[in-house]
Design a protein around this motif. Structure first.
Motif: not given
Length: 579
Positions: A499-517
Protein backbone atom coordinates in the motif's frame (compact mmCIF):
# COMPACT_ATOMS: atom_id res chain seq x y z
CA UNK A 1 9.91 -14.74 -43.66
CA UNK A 2 7.16 -13.73 -46.12
CA UNK A 3 9.09 -15.24 -48.97
CA UNK A 4 9.67 -18.43 -47.05
CA UNK A 5 6.06 -18.83 -45.93
CA UNK A 6 4.64 -18.36 -49.44
CA UNK A 7 7.35 -20.21 -51.37
CA UNK A 8 5.93 -23.76 -51.31
CA UNK A 9 2.39 -22.58 -52.10
CA UNK A 10 3.48 -20.31 -54.95
CA UNK A 11 5.45 -23.10 -56.59
CA UNK A 12 2.40 -25.35 -56.65
CA UNK A 13 0.20 -22.47 -57.78
CA UNK A 14 2.57 -21.64 -60.59
CA UNK A 15 2.53 -25.25 -61.81
CA UNK A 16 -1.29 -25.38 -61.67
CA UNK A 17 -1.56 -22.00 -63.35
CA UNK A 18 0.76 -23.04 -66.14
CA UNK A 19 -1.26 -26.25 -66.74
CA UNK A 20 -4.45 -24.15 -67.06
CA UNK A 21 -2.75 -21.80 -69.52
CA UNK A 22 -1.69 -24.85 -71.58
CA UNK A 23 -5.28 -26.13 -71.73
CA UNK A 24 -6.89 -22.78 -72.45
CA UNK A 25 -4.51 -21.36 -75.03
CA UNK A 26 -3.22 -24.54 -76.79
CA UNK A 27 -0.58 -22.49 -78.55
CA UNK A 28 3.04 -23.09 -79.51
CA UNK A 29 4.46 -20.90 -76.77
CA UNK A 30 3.17 -23.49 -74.22
CA UNK A 31 6.42 -25.36 -74.80
CA UNK A 32 8.34 -22.33 -73.65
CA UNK A 33 6.27 -22.37 -70.46
CA UNK A 34 7.26 -26.00 -69.89
CA UNK A 35 10.88 -25.07 -70.46
CA UNK A 36 10.53 -22.37 -67.83
CA UNK A 37 8.86 -24.86 -65.50
CA UNK A 38 11.81 -27.27 -65.59
CA UNK A 39 13.98 -25.35 -63.09
CA UNK A 40 11.13 -25.70 -60.57
CA UNK A 41 11.01 -29.51 -60.84
CA UNK A 42 13.48 -30.14 -57.96
CA UNK A 43 11.54 -27.78 -55.74
CA UNK A 44 8.40 -29.87 -56.01
CA UNK A 45 10.18 -31.86 -53.25
CA UNK A 46 9.71 -28.82 -51.02
CA UNK A 47 6.73 -30.68 -49.57
CA UNK A 48 9.24 -33.00 -47.89
CA UNK A 49 10.65 -30.31 -45.63
CA UNK A 50 7.30 -29.78 -43.89
CA UNK A 51 7.26 -33.10 -41.93
CA UNK A 52 10.68 -32.47 -40.33
CA UNK A 53 9.31 -29.76 -38.09
CA UNK A 54 5.55 -30.41 -38.27
CA UNK A 55 3.92 -32.95 -35.93
CA UNK A 56 3.15 -35.26 -38.90
CA UNK A 57 6.78 -36.15 -39.45
CA UNK A 58 7.84 -35.95 -35.83
CA UNK A 59 7.37 -39.71 -35.43
CA UNK A 60 10.28 -40.30 -37.82
CA UNK A 61 12.59 -38.00 -35.90
CA UNK A 62 11.33 -39.21 -32.51
CA UNK A 63 12.20 -42.90 -33.13
CA UNK A 64 15.93 -42.55 -32.41
CA UNK A 65 15.13 -40.68 -29.17
CA UNK A 66 13.73 -43.78 -27.51
CA UNK A 67 11.06 -43.17 -24.83
CA UNK A 68 7.53 -42.20 -25.82
CA UNK A 69 7.53 -39.44 -23.21
CA UNK A 70 10.35 -37.68 -25.01
CA UNK A 71 8.53 -38.10 -28.30
CA UNK A 72 5.49 -36.43 -26.83
CA UNK A 73 7.56 -33.52 -25.64
CA UNK A 74 9.10 -33.25 -29.12
CA UNK A 75 5.63 -33.12 -30.69
CA UNK A 76 4.36 -30.48 -28.31
CA UNK A 77 7.51 -28.44 -28.76
CA UNK A 78 7.34 -28.77 -32.52
CA UNK A 79 4.66 -26.13 -32.74
CA UNK A 80 6.94 -23.40 -31.35
CA UNK A 81 10.19 -23.86 -33.31
CA UNK A 82 8.83 -23.56 -36.92
CA UNK A 83 9.37 -19.80 -36.82
CA UNK A 84 13.01 -20.26 -35.88
CA UNK A 85 13.44 -23.05 -38.43
CA UNK A 86 11.88 -20.74 -40.97
CA UNK A 87 14.51 -18.15 -40.11
CA UNK A 88 17.22 -20.67 -40.86
CA UNK A 89 15.84 -21.40 -44.38
CA UNK A 90 16.89 -18.07 -45.86
CA UNK A 91 17.24 -19.06 -49.50
CA UNK A 92 14.13 -20.59 -51.05
CA UNK A 93 16.06 -22.54 -53.69
CA UNK A 94 18.55 -24.26 -51.35
CA UNK A 95 18.51 -28.03 -51.21
CA UNK A 96 18.13 -29.91 -47.91
CA UNK A 97 21.82 -30.88 -47.80
CA UNK A 98 22.91 -27.23 -48.16
CA UNK A 99 20.41 -26.04 -45.58
CA UNK A 100 21.43 -28.73 -43.13
CA UNK A 101 25.13 -28.12 -43.42
CA UNK A 102 25.17 -24.32 -43.14
CA UNK A 103 22.77 -23.12 -40.40
CA UNK A 104 22.80 -26.32 -38.35
CA UNK A 105 26.54 -26.09 -37.66
CA UNK A 106 26.03 -22.73 -36.02
CA UNK A 107 22.94 -23.82 -34.12
CA UNK A 108 24.02 -27.33 -33.21
CA UNK A 109 27.38 -26.47 -31.63
CA UNK A 110 26.12 -27.02 -28.06
CA UNK A 111 24.84 -30.47 -29.09
CA UNK A 112 28.22 -31.43 -30.49
CA UNK A 113 26.81 -33.17 -33.61
CA UNK A 114 27.65 -30.37 -36.04
CA UNK A 115 30.54 -32.34 -37.57
CA UNK A 116 28.45 -35.17 -39.08
CA UNK A 117 28.07 -34.97 -42.85
CA UNK A 118 25.34 -37.57 -43.34
CA UNK A 119 22.04 -36.87 -45.06
CA UNK A 120 20.15 -37.51 -41.80
CA UNK A 121 22.30 -35.03 -39.86
CA UNK A 122 19.94 -32.03 -40.33
CA UNK A 123 17.14 -33.98 -38.71
CA UNK A 124 19.36 -35.16 -35.85
CA UNK A 125 20.71 -31.68 -35.31
CA UNK A 126 17.18 -30.32 -35.31
CA UNK A 127 16.43 -32.81 -32.55
CA UNK A 128 19.51 -31.73 -30.62
CA UNK A 129 18.24 -28.15 -30.74
CA UNK A 130 14.77 -29.18 -29.67
CA UNK A 131 16.22 -31.14 -26.75
CA UNK A 132 17.84 -27.93 -25.51
CA UNK A 133 14.40 -26.34 -25.36
CA UNK A 134 12.92 -29.33 -23.50
CA UNK A 135 13.71 -28.07 -19.92
CA UNK A 136 11.10 -25.31 -20.30
CA UNK A 137 8.05 -27.58 -20.57
CA UNK A 138 9.58 -30.15 -18.21
CA UNK A 139 9.79 -27.65 -15.34
CA UNK A 140 6.23 -26.38 -15.60
CA UNK A 141 4.15 -29.59 -15.49
CA UNK A 142 6.07 -31.06 -12.54
CA UNK A 143 5.00 -28.28 -10.21
CA UNK A 144 1.37 -29.28 -9.46
CA UNK A 145 2.52 -32.87 -8.85
CA UNK A 146 5.28 -31.75 -6.48
CA UNK A 147 3.71 -29.29 -4.02
CA UNK A 148 6.34 -30.15 -1.40
CA UNK A 149 8.85 -27.77 -2.99
CA UNK A 150 9.17 -24.67 -0.87
CA UNK A 151 8.38 -21.37 -2.59
CA UNK A 152 10.99 -18.67 -2.10
CA UNK A 153 10.74 -15.12 -3.50
CA UNK A 154 14.12 -13.61 -4.38
CA UNK A 155 14.34 -9.87 -5.07
CA UNK A 156 17.32 -8.51 -7.01
CA UNK A 157 18.23 -5.05 -5.75
CA UNK A 158 21.12 -2.62 -6.23
CA UNK A 159 22.29 0.50 -8.05
CA UNK A 160 21.25 1.16 -11.65
CA UNK A 161 23.43 -0.75 -14.20
CA UNK A 162 24.86 -3.13 -11.57
CA UNK A 163 23.66 -6.06 -13.71
CA UNK A 164 20.50 -7.24 -11.89
CA UNK A 165 18.43 -8.06 -15.01
CA UNK A 166 21.43 -9.66 -16.76
CA UNK A 167 22.02 -12.00 -13.80
CA UNK A 168 18.30 -12.82 -13.71
CA UNK A 169 18.31 -13.63 -17.45
CA UNK A 170 21.47 -15.74 -17.10
CA UNK A 171 19.91 -17.73 -14.21
CA UNK A 172 16.80 -18.39 -16.31
CA UNK A 173 19.01 -19.69 -19.14
CA UNK A 174 21.16 -21.85 -16.84
CA UNK A 175 18.07 -23.43 -15.24
CA UNK A 176 16.39 -24.06 -18.63
CA UNK A 177 13.59 -21.50 -18.29
CA UNK A 178 14.74 -19.62 -21.43
CA UNK A 179 15.86 -21.68 -24.42
CA UNK A 180 18.99 -20.95 -26.43
CA UNK A 181 17.06 -19.96 -29.55
CA UNK A 182 15.18 -17.19 -27.73
CA UNK A 183 18.45 -15.82 -26.35
CA UNK A 184 20.04 -15.92 -29.82
CA UNK A 185 17.06 -13.91 -31.11
CA UNK A 186 17.53 -11.35 -28.30
CA UNK A 187 21.25 -11.23 -29.07
CA UNK A 188 20.59 -10.47 -32.75
CA UNK A 189 18.10 -7.73 -31.86
CA UNK A 190 20.48 -6.25 -29.26
CA UNK A 191 23.36 -6.20 -31.78
CA UNK A 192 21.17 -4.29 -34.24
CA UNK A 193 20.79 -1.61 -31.55
CA UNK A 194 24.53 -1.71 -30.68
CA UNK A 195 23.69 -3.11 -27.25
CA UNK A 196 25.30 -6.57 -27.42
CA UNK A 197 25.71 -6.94 -23.64
CA UNK A 198 22.03 -6.22 -22.89
CA UNK A 199 20.51 -9.32 -24.48
CA UNK A 200 20.35 -11.40 -21.27
CA UNK A 201 18.42 -8.69 -19.44
CA UNK A 202 15.73 -8.79 -22.13
CA UNK A 203 14.50 -12.10 -20.70
CA UNK A 204 13.16 -10.02 -17.76
CA UNK A 205 12.88 -6.52 -19.27
CA UNK A 206 10.04 -7.29 -21.68
CA UNK A 207 8.81 -3.71 -22.03
CA UNK A 208 10.04 -1.88 -25.17
CA UNK A 209 10.85 1.26 -23.17
CA UNK A 210 12.96 -0.79 -20.73
CA UNK A 211 14.84 -2.45 -23.60
CA UNK A 212 15.52 0.82 -25.45
CA UNK A 213 16.92 2.59 -22.39
CA UNK A 214 18.45 -0.46 -20.68
CA UNK A 215 16.71 0.48 -17.42
CA UNK A 216 14.19 -1.68 -15.54
CA UNK A 217 11.05 0.31 -14.65
CA UNK A 218 8.56 -2.23 -13.32
CA UNK A 219 9.39 -5.23 -11.15
CA UNK A 220 10.08 -8.08 -13.59
CA UNK A 221 8.85 -11.57 -12.66
CA UNK A 222 10.19 -14.97 -13.60
CA UNK A 223 10.65 -18.30 -11.88
CA UNK A 224 13.00 -21.26 -11.84
CA UNK A 225 13.31 -24.51 -9.91
CA UNK A 226 16.14 -26.37 -8.21
CA UNK A 227 16.07 -29.85 -6.69
CA UNK A 228 14.59 -28.68 -3.39
CA UNK A 229 12.96 -25.30 -3.99
CA UNK A 230 10.82 -23.25 -6.36
CA UNK A 231 12.17 -19.68 -6.75
CA UNK A 232 10.41 -16.58 -8.03
CA UNK A 233 12.74 -13.84 -9.30
CA UNK A 234 11.60 -10.28 -8.60
CA UNK A 235 13.81 -8.01 -10.71
CA UNK A 236 13.56 -4.61 -9.01
CA UNK A 237 14.42 -1.34 -10.79
CA UNK A 238 17.69 0.29 -9.68
CA UNK A 239 16.99 3.86 -10.81
CA UNK A 240 16.11 6.30 -8.02
CA UNK A 241 12.98 7.45 -9.91
CA UNK A 242 11.46 3.99 -9.57
CA UNK A 243 12.21 3.27 -5.89
CA UNK A 244 8.45 3.01 -5.07
CA UNK A 245 8.27 0.07 -7.53
CA UNK A 246 11.34 -1.46 -5.88
CA UNK A 247 9.66 -1.20 -2.43
CA UNK A 248 6.63 -3.07 -3.83
CA UNK A 249 8.95 -5.84 -5.06
CA UNK A 250 10.91 -6.04 -1.80
CA UNK A 251 7.68 -6.29 0.22
CA UNK A 252 6.98 -9.67 -1.47
CA UNK A 253 10.50 -11.05 -1.00
CA UNK A 254 11.78 -13.68 1.43
CA UNK A 255 15.37 -13.25 0.34
CA UNK A 256 17.26 -10.30 -1.19
CA UNK A 257 20.20 -10.38 -3.59
CA UNK A 258 22.14 -7.11 -3.49
CA UNK A 259 24.00 -6.82 -6.80
CA UNK A 260 27.03 -4.52 -6.77
CA UNK A 261 29.39 -3.79 -9.65
CA UNK A 262 33.09 -4.43 -8.98
CA UNK A 263 34.07 -2.27 -11.99
CA UNK A 264 36.31 0.66 -11.03
CA UNK A 265 34.16 3.72 -10.37
CA UNK A 266 30.78 1.94 -10.60
CA UNK A 267 30.86 0.48 -7.09
CA UNK A 268 31.88 3.84 -5.62
CA UNK A 269 29.04 5.65 -7.47
CA UNK A 270 26.44 3.19 -6.23
CA UNK A 271 27.66 3.17 -2.65
CA UNK A 272 28.19 6.89 -2.06
CA UNK A 273 25.37 9.14 -0.85
CA UNK A 274 22.78 9.46 -3.59
CA UNK A 275 23.58 5.95 -4.90
CA UNK A 276 20.96 3.22 -4.61
CA UNK A 277 23.17 0.49 -3.06
CA UNK A 278 22.71 1.93 0.45
CA UNK A 279 19.03 2.81 0.07
CA UNK A 280 18.06 -0.57 -1.42
CA UNK A 281 19.82 -2.54 1.33
CA UNK A 282 18.02 -0.47 3.95
CA UNK A 283 14.63 -0.81 2.23
CA UNK A 284 15.08 -4.58 1.93
CA UNK A 285 15.69 -4.83 5.69
CA UNK A 286 12.62 -2.65 6.34
CA UNK A 287 10.53 -4.84 4.04
CA UNK A 288 11.34 -7.81 6.27
CA UNK A 289 14.08 -9.54 4.28
CA UNK A 290 16.06 -11.59 6.79
CA UNK A 291 18.79 -13.05 4.57
CA UNK A 292 20.91 -11.01 2.15
CA UNK A 293 23.23 -12.34 -0.54
CA UNK A 294 25.69 -9.78 -1.90
CA UNK A 295 26.71 -10.64 -5.47
CA UNK A 296 29.89 -8.81 -6.49
CA UNK A 297 29.19 -8.70 -10.23
CA UNK A 298 31.34 -7.80 -13.29
CA UNK A 299 34.38 -9.60 -11.86
CA UNK A 300 35.37 -10.45 -15.46
CA UNK A 301 35.75 -6.75 -16.31
CA UNK A 302 39.28 -5.78 -17.49
CA UNK A 303 39.57 -3.27 -14.62
CA UNK A 304 38.92 -6.10 -12.10
CA UNK A 305 40.04 -9.38 -13.73
CA UNK A 306 38.82 -11.55 -10.80
CA UNK A 307 41.01 -9.62 -8.36
CA UNK A 308 40.73 -10.75 -4.72
CA UNK A 309 41.93 -7.29 -3.58
CA UNK A 310 39.03 -5.53 -5.34
CA UNK A 311 36.53 -8.08 -3.98
CA UNK A 312 37.79 -7.56 -0.42
CA UNK A 313 37.73 -3.77 -0.88
CA UNK A 314 34.02 -3.83 -1.85
CA UNK A 315 33.30 -6.17 1.05
CA UNK A 316 35.10 -4.00 3.63
CA UNK A 317 33.13 -0.90 2.60
CA UNK A 318 29.75 -2.65 2.64
CA UNK A 319 29.93 -4.64 5.90
CA UNK A 320 29.85 -1.65 8.33
CA UNK A 321 26.87 -0.16 6.49
CA UNK A 322 24.92 -3.44 6.44
CA UNK A 323 25.60 -3.76 10.18
CA UNK A 324 24.19 -0.26 10.72
CA UNK A 325 21.02 -1.12 8.76
CA UNK A 326 20.38 -4.12 11.01
CA UNK A 327 21.85 -7.15 9.21
CA UNK A 328 24.16 -9.48 11.13
CA UNK A 329 27.16 -9.91 8.75
CA UNK A 330 28.01 -13.34 10.21
CA UNK A 331 24.52 -14.90 10.07
CA UNK A 332 22.40 -12.88 7.63
CA UNK A 333 24.84 -11.80 4.89
CA UNK A 334 26.74 -13.93 2.37
CA UNK A 335 29.21 -12.44 -0.15
CA UNK A 336 30.15 -14.10 -3.45
CA UNK A 337 31.88 -13.02 -6.69
CA UNK A 338 30.25 -13.65 -10.08
CA UNK A 339 29.91 -12.53 -13.69
CA UNK A 340 26.35 -12.13 -14.92
CA UNK A 341 27.35 -11.82 -18.58
CA UNK A 342 29.44 -15.02 -18.73
CA UNK A 343 27.51 -16.91 -16.00
CA UNK A 344 30.69 -17.64 -14.03
CA UNK A 345 30.01 -18.76 -10.43
CA UNK A 346 26.23 -18.71 -10.87
CA UNK A 347 25.68 -22.45 -11.41
CA UNK A 348 29.18 -23.89 -11.71
CA UNK A 349 32.33 -22.77 -9.82
CA UNK A 350 34.39 -20.18 -11.70
CA UNK A 351 37.78 -21.46 -12.83
CA UNK A 352 39.16 -17.91 -12.77
CA UNK A 353 38.83 -17.44 -9.01
CA UNK A 354 40.33 -20.35 -7.07
CA UNK A 355 40.35 -18.12 -3.99
CA UNK A 356 36.53 -18.41 -3.60
CA UNK A 357 35.81 -21.76 -1.94
CA UNK A 358 32.06 -21.41 -1.24
CA UNK A 359 29.15 -22.76 -3.28
CA UNK A 360 28.12 -21.01 -6.53
CA UNK A 361 24.96 -18.86 -6.42
CA UNK A 362 22.18 -21.33 -7.43
CA UNK A 363 23.49 -24.25 -5.27
CA UNK A 364 23.85 -21.79 -2.38
CA UNK A 365 20.18 -20.75 -2.74
CA UNK A 366 19.20 -24.41 -2.72
CA UNK A 367 21.19 -25.08 0.45
CA UNK A 368 19.54 -22.31 2.52
CA UNK A 369 17.37 -23.48 5.46
CA UNK A 370 13.60 -23.57 4.98
CA UNK A 371 11.40 -20.67 6.07
CA UNK A 372 9.00 -21.31 8.93
CA UNK A 373 5.55 -20.67 7.51
CA UNK A 374 2.25 -21.67 9.07
CA UNK A 375 -0.67 -22.46 6.78
CA UNK A 376 -3.01 -22.58 9.83
CA UNK A 377 -3.01 -18.80 10.34
CA UNK A 378 -5.58 -16.32 9.00
CA UNK A 379 -5.62 -15.64 5.23
CA UNK A 380 -3.62 -12.51 4.39
CA UNK A 381 -2.92 -11.69 0.72
CA UNK A 382 -1.81 -8.09 0.03
CA UNK A 383 -2.74 -7.15 -3.55
CA UNK A 384 0.12 -6.02 -5.80
CA UNK A 385 -1.78 -5.52 -9.06
CA UNK A 386 -5.15 -6.15 -10.72
CA UNK A 387 -6.47 -6.44 -14.25
CA UNK A 388 -9.45 -7.73 -16.19
CA UNK A 389 -9.29 -10.32 -18.99
CA UNK A 390 -12.88 -9.86 -20.18
CA UNK A 391 -16.11 -8.89 -18.42
CA UNK A 392 -17.49 -12.44 -18.23
CA UNK A 393 -14.29 -13.97 -16.86
CA UNK A 394 -14.09 -12.06 -13.56
CA UNK A 395 -11.34 -9.84 -12.16
CA UNK A 396 -7.75 -11.09 -11.80
CA UNK A 397 -5.54 -10.01 -8.89
CA UNK A 398 -1.83 -10.63 -8.21
CA UNK A 399 -0.17 -10.98 -4.82
CA UNK A 400 1.90 -13.07 -2.45
CA UNK A 401 0.07 -15.16 0.11
CA UNK A 402 1.65 -14.10 3.42
CA UNK A 403 -0.37 -16.33 5.73
CA UNK A 404 -3.06 -19.03 5.67
CA UNK A 405 -4.10 -21.14 2.69
CA UNK A 406 -6.47 -20.48 -0.22
CA UNK A 407 -8.40 -23.03 -2.27
CA UNK A 408 -10.67 -22.96 -5.31
CA UNK A 409 -14.31 -21.86 -4.76
CA UNK A 410 -13.38 -20.39 -1.33
CA UNK A 411 -15.31 -17.34 -0.07
CA UNK A 412 -13.03 -14.47 1.00
CA UNK A 413 -13.43 -10.83 2.02
CA UNK A 414 -11.64 -7.90 0.34
CA UNK A 415 -10.57 -5.35 2.96
CA UNK A 416 -10.96 -2.46 3.71
CA UNK A 417 -14.14 -2.30 1.56
CA UNK A 418 -15.55 -5.57 2.97
CA UNK A 419 -16.53 -7.01 -0.41
CA UNK A 420 -17.30 -10.76 -0.32
CA UNK A 421 -15.63 -12.52 -3.26
CA UNK A 422 -15.36 -16.08 -4.54
CA UNK A 423 -12.14 -17.61 -5.93
CA UNK A 424 -12.94 -18.93 -9.43
CA UNK A 425 -9.42 -20.12 -10.28
CA UNK A 426 -5.92 -20.13 -8.79
CA UNK A 427 -2.60 -19.82 -10.60
CA UNK A 428 0.67 -20.22 -8.73
CA UNK A 429 3.50 -18.82 -10.92
CA UNK A 430 1.27 -19.24 -14.01
CA UNK A 431 0.50 -22.91 -13.22
CA UNK A 432 -3.13 -23.70 -12.36
CA UNK A 433 -3.64 -25.31 -8.96
CA UNK A 434 -6.51 -26.11 -6.58
CA UNK A 435 -4.99 -24.74 -3.38
CA UNK A 436 -2.08 -22.54 -2.33
CA UNK A 437 0.09 -22.29 0.78
CA UNK A 438 1.99 -19.32 2.32
CA UNK A 439 4.87 -17.84 0.31
CA UNK A 440 3.37 -18.55 -3.12
CA UNK A 441 2.90 -15.85 -5.76
CA UNK A 442 -0.69 -16.12 -6.89
CA UNK A 443 -2.97 -14.95 -9.66
CA UNK A 444 -6.57 -15.23 -8.45
CA UNK A 445 -9.65 -14.90 -10.65
CA UNK A 446 -12.38 -13.45 -8.45
CA UNK A 447 -16.16 -13.29 -8.76
CA UNK A 448 -18.30 -10.66 -7.04
CA UNK A 449 -16.09 -7.58 -7.41
CA UNK A 450 -15.29 -5.16 -10.22
CA UNK A 451 -11.77 -4.16 -11.22
CA UNK A 452 -12.47 -0.48 -10.32
CA UNK A 453 -13.29 -1.48 -6.74
CA UNK A 454 -9.79 -2.91 -6.09
CA UNK A 455 -6.60 -0.95 -5.38
CA UNK A 456 -3.03 -2.16 -4.74
CA UNK A 457 -2.66 -2.40 -0.98
CA UNK A 458 -6.08 -3.99 -0.39
CA UNK A 459 -5.96 -7.29 1.53
CA UNK A 460 -7.80 -10.56 0.91
CA UNK A 461 -8.86 -12.14 4.24
CA UNK A 462 -11.07 -14.98 5.43
CA UNK A 463 -14.42 -13.85 6.87
CA UNK A 464 -13.72 -15.41 10.30
CA UNK A 465 -10.54 -13.37 10.86
CA UNK A 466 -10.50 -9.97 9.14
CA UNK A 467 -7.42 -7.74 9.17
CA UNK A 468 -7.46 -4.42 11.00
CA UNK A 469 -8.18 -1.21 9.12
CA UNK A 470 -7.85 2.39 10.17
CA UNK A 471 -6.25 5.79 9.62
CA UNK A 472 -4.51 6.60 12.91
CA UNK A 473 -1.74 4.59 14.55
CA UNK A 474 1.27 4.97 16.86
CA UNK A 475 4.63 3.85 15.50
CA UNK A 476 8.31 3.76 16.36
CA UNK A 477 10.25 5.64 13.67
CA UNK A 478 13.97 5.89 12.88
CA UNK A 479 14.90 9.07 10.97
CA UNK A 480 17.52 7.98 8.46
CA UNK A 481 18.10 10.94 6.20
CA UNK A 482 16.59 14.38 6.53
CA UNK A 483 18.35 17.74 6.25
CA UNK A 484 16.15 19.75 8.60
CA UNK A 485 14.04 18.94 11.64
CA UNK A 486 10.69 17.09 11.58
CA UNK A 487 7.81 18.56 13.59
CA UNK A 488 4.14 17.62 14.08
CA UNK A 489 2.25 18.44 10.88
CA UNK A 490 4.98 16.99 8.64
CA UNK A 491 3.63 15.20 5.52
CA UNK A 492 5.25 12.26 3.71
CA UNK A 493 4.36 9.18 1.64
CA UNK A 494 3.79 5.95 3.58
CA UNK A 495 4.78 2.59 2.04
CA UNK A 496 3.33 -0.28 4.11
CA UNK A 497 3.23 -3.82 2.59
CA UNK A 498 1.91 -3.16 -0.96
CA UNK A 499 0.00 0.00 0.00
CA UNK A 500 1.11 3.56 -0.81
CA UNK A 501 -0.73 6.36 1.01
CA UNK A 502 -0.16 9.98 2.06
CA UNK A 503 0.45 10.36 5.78
CA UNK A 504 0.90 13.15 8.35
CA UNK A 505 2.81 13.04 11.63
CA UNK A 506 0.18 14.51 13.95
CA UNK A 507 2.09 14.25 17.23
CA UNK A 508 5.53 13.33 18.60
CA UNK A 509 5.05 11.25 21.76
CA UNK A 510 8.60 10.57 22.99
CA UNK A 511 12.21 9.96 21.98
CA UNK A 512 13.78 6.50 22.31
CA UNK A 513 17.41 6.01 23.30
CA UNK A 514 19.11 3.87 20.62
CA UNK A 515 21.41 2.02 23.00
CA UNK A 516 19.26 1.46 26.09
CA UNK A 517 15.74 1.67 24.58
CA UNK A 518 14.66 4.09 27.33
CA UNK A 519 11.85 6.51 26.48
CA UNK A 520 12.01 10.23 27.27
CA UNK A 521 9.52 11.49 29.84
CA UNK A 522 8.78 14.77 28.03
CA UNK A 523 7.33 15.19 24.56
CA UNK A 524 9.92 16.34 22.01
CA UNK A 525 9.14 19.44 19.95
CA UNK A 526 10.99 18.02 16.93
CA UNK A 527 13.13 15.08 15.76
CA UNK A 528 16.16 15.11 13.47
CA UNK A 529 18.38 12.71 11.54
CA UNK A 530 19.57 9.53 13.33
CA UNK A 531 17.04 9.95 16.16
CA UNK A 532 14.43 7.34 17.12
CA UNK A 533 10.99 8.46 18.26
CA UNK A 534 7.46 7.24 18.86
CA UNK A 535 4.93 9.31 16.93
CA UNK A 536 1.24 9.32 16.04
CA UNK A 537 0.53 9.17 12.31
CA UNK A 538 -2.69 9.71 10.37
CA UNK A 539 -3.21 8.59 6.76
CA UNK A 540 -5.32 10.41 4.15
CA UNK A 541 -7.53 7.35 3.57
CA UNK A 542 -8.38 4.11 5.37
CA UNK A 543 -5.67 1.45 4.99
CA UNK A 544 -5.18 -2.17 6.07
CA UNK A 545 -2.48 -2.68 8.70
CA UNK A 546 -1.54 -4.77 11.74
CA UNK A 547 0.78 -4.16 14.67
CA UNK A 548 4.35 -5.35 14.11
CA UNK A 549 4.06 -7.68 17.11
CA UNK A 550 0.97 -9.47 15.71
CA UNK A 551 1.89 -9.64 12.02
CA UNK A 552 5.33 -8.26 11.03
CA UNK A 553 4.66 -8.34 7.25
CA UNK A 554 1.84 -5.80 7.65
CA UNK A 555 3.34 -3.82 10.53
CA UNK A 556 6.58 -2.43 9.06
CA UNK A 557 6.71 0.64 6.84
CA UNK A 558 8.85 3.25 5.08
CA UNK A 559 8.37 7.02 4.91
CA UNK A 560 9.53 8.80 1.75
CA UNK A 561 9.63 12.44 0.76
CA UNK A 562 11.06 14.30 -2.26
CA UNK A 563 12.23 11.04 -3.83
CA UNK A 564 14.25 9.97 -0.78
CA UNK A 565 13.67 7.46 2.00
CA UNK A 566 13.61 9.58 5.13
CA UNK A 567 12.50 7.09 7.79
CA UNK A 568 11.64 3.48 8.56
CA UNK A 569 9.32 2.30 11.29
CA UNK A 570 7.03 -0.31 12.84
CA UNK A 571 3.41 -0.07 13.96
CA UNK A 572 3.07 -0.32 17.75
CA UNK A 573 -0.63 0.40 18.32
CA UNK A 574 -3.79 1.00 16.29
CA UNK A 575 -5.84 4.00 17.45
CA UNK A 576 -9.64 3.69 17.17
CA UNK A 577 -11.39 6.40 15.19
CA UNK A 578 -13.52 8.88 17.15
CA UNK A 579 -17.09 9.15 15.88
Amino acid sequence: MDAIDTAPDSWDQEDDGEAQVDEQLNKDFSTSLNVDAKPFVPNVHAAEFIPTFRPKGSTETAEPAGPDADANVEVSEAEAPPVENGDAEMAAGDTWEQKGSEPSQAEAEPGGDGGQAEEDSPQEEGMEEEEEVVPTPKVVPTQPNAPKKEHVNVVFIGHVDAGKSTIGGQIMYLTGMVDKRTLEKYEREAKEKNRETWYLSWALDTNQEERDKGKTVEVGRAYFETEKKHFTILDAPGHKSFVPNMIGGASQADLAVLVISARKGEFETGFEKGGQTREHAMLAKTAGVKHLIVLVNKMDDPTVNWSLERYEECKEKLVPFLKKVGFNPRKDVHFMPCSGLTGANLKEPAEYCPWYIGLPFIPHLDSLPNFNRSSDGPVRLPIVDKFIICHDMGTVILGKLESGSISKAQQLVMMPNRHTVEVLSLLSDDVETDDASPGENLKLRLKGIEEEEILPGFILCNAENLCHTGRTFDAQIVIIEHKSIICPGYNAVLHIHTCIEEVQITALICLVDKKTGDKSKTRPRFVKQDQVCIARLRTAGTICLETFKDFPQMGRFTLRDEGKTIAIGKVLKLVAEKD
